[in-house]
Design a protein around this motif. Structure first.
Motif, PDB file in Angstrom:
ATOM      1  N   UNK A   1     102.886 -37.858-127.856  1.00 15.95           N
ATOM      2  CA  UNK A   1     102.934 -36.495-127.313  1.00 15.95           C
ATOM      3  C   UNK A   1     101.909 -35.636-128.045  1.00 15.95           C
ATOM      4  N   UNK A   2     101.156 -34.866-127.276  1.00 18.89           N
ATOM      5  CA  UNK A   2     100.133 -33.993-127.838  1.00 18.89           C
ATOM      6  C   UNK A   2     100.589 -32.546-127.789  1.00 18.89           C
ATOM      7  N   UNK A   3     100.438 -31.864-128.926  1.00 17.61           N
ATOM      8  CA  UNK A   3     100.834 -30.466-129.074  1.00 17.61           C
ATOM      9  C   UNK A   3      99.565 -29.646-129.312  1.00 17.61           C
ATOM     10  N   UNK A   4      99.272 -28.657-128.443  1.00 19.54           N
ATOM     11  CA  UNK A   4      98.032 -27.888-128.608  1.00 19.54           C
ATOM     12  C   UNK A   4      98.076 -27.014-129.863  1.00 19.54           C
ATOM     13  N   UNK A   5      96.970 -27.031-130.628  1.00 18.52           N
ATOM     14  CA  UNK A   5      96.900 -26.166-131.812  1.00 18.52           C
ATOM     15  C   UNK A   5      95.700 -25.217-131.762  1.00 18.52           C
ATOM     16  N   UNK A   6      94.734 -25.465-130.869  1.00 16.85           N
ATOM     17  CA  UNK A   6      93.562 -24.604-130.822  1.00 16.85           C
ATOM     18  C   UNK A   6      92.856 -24.739-129.481  1.00 16.85           C
ATOM     19  N   UNK A   7      92.262 -23.642-129.043  1.00 17.00           N
ATOM     20  CA  UNK A   7      91.369 -23.647-127.877  1.00 17.00           C
ATOM     21  C   UNK A   7      90.159 -22.806-128.236  1.00 17.00           C
ATOM     22  N   UNK A   8      88.991 -23.318-127.905  1.00 15.76           N
ATOM     23  CA  UNK A   8      87.748 -22.611-128.204  1.00 15.76           C
ATOM     24  C   UNK A   8      86.819 -22.683-127.003  1.00 15.76           C
ATOM     25  N   UNK A   9      86.055 -21.626-126.790  1.00 13.10           N
ATOM     26  CA  UNK A   9      84.980 -21.611-125.803  1.00 13.10           C
ATOM     27  C   UNK A   9      83.680 -21.388-126.565  1.00 13.10           C
TER      28      UNK A   9
END
Length: 157
Positions: free
Chosen positions: A102-110
């Motif tokens: 299972x993958x848990x989001x920790x960051x999003x970047x553009x």
């Protein structure tokens, strides 16, 4: 050079196992190290799309959602969201992958990259083929982010 490419043509995934050297004084992943990995993944996606060397032009958005710790498996996924004439916007999502998968989001970047020719001058990039509603949503969001970048440049911040 191809005149059009699909989002999947430049899809990039990188895996990192967090070691003590990646951790800050509070016991979490050092944000600067994560930014380095994000820039690498984004740059590879932009190179794959453009078929050229690229430079990082902007870090448009970087959202830390959760921490990551020693022995966590990180998965970074980069994909092109928008292309201009010589520039490309890349979204990089970072997840902690549990032992269960299972993958848990920790960051999003553009990030924004510019393609360069052999003399270091900006060069036109292939158009982006939009095939799904999610890709269309990313493209429309990128148009808004691009406008905000222009306003920030004009206002000097």
């Amino acid at each position: 050079m191809e005149t059009e490419k699909r989002v999947e043509d430049s899809f990039t995934e990188q895996i990192q196992l967090l070691m003590p050297r990646h951790i800050n004084g509070n016991g979490r992943l050092f944000g600067g190290k994560l930014l380095e990995w994000i820039d690498i993944v984004g740059g590879v996606a932009a190179r794959r799309h453009s078929g050229c060397n690229v430079i990082t032009a902007a870090i448009d958005n970087l959202q830390f959602k959760e921490g990551a710790y020693v022995n966590d498996t990180l998965v970074l996924i980069g994909r092109i969201t928008y292309v201009g004439n010589t520039s490309m916007e890349v979204r990089v999502d970072t997840y902690v992958e549990e032992l269960s998968g299972i993958r848990r989001p920790i960051n999003r970047a553009y990030m924004v990259y510019v393609a360069l020719d052999s003399e270091g001058k900006p060069v036109r990039v292939p158009r982006l083929i939009i095939e799904t509603e999610n890709q269309r949503g990313e493209w429309e969001g990128a148009l808004k982010r691009n406008e905000l970048r222009k306003i920030r440049r004009e206002e000097g911040y």
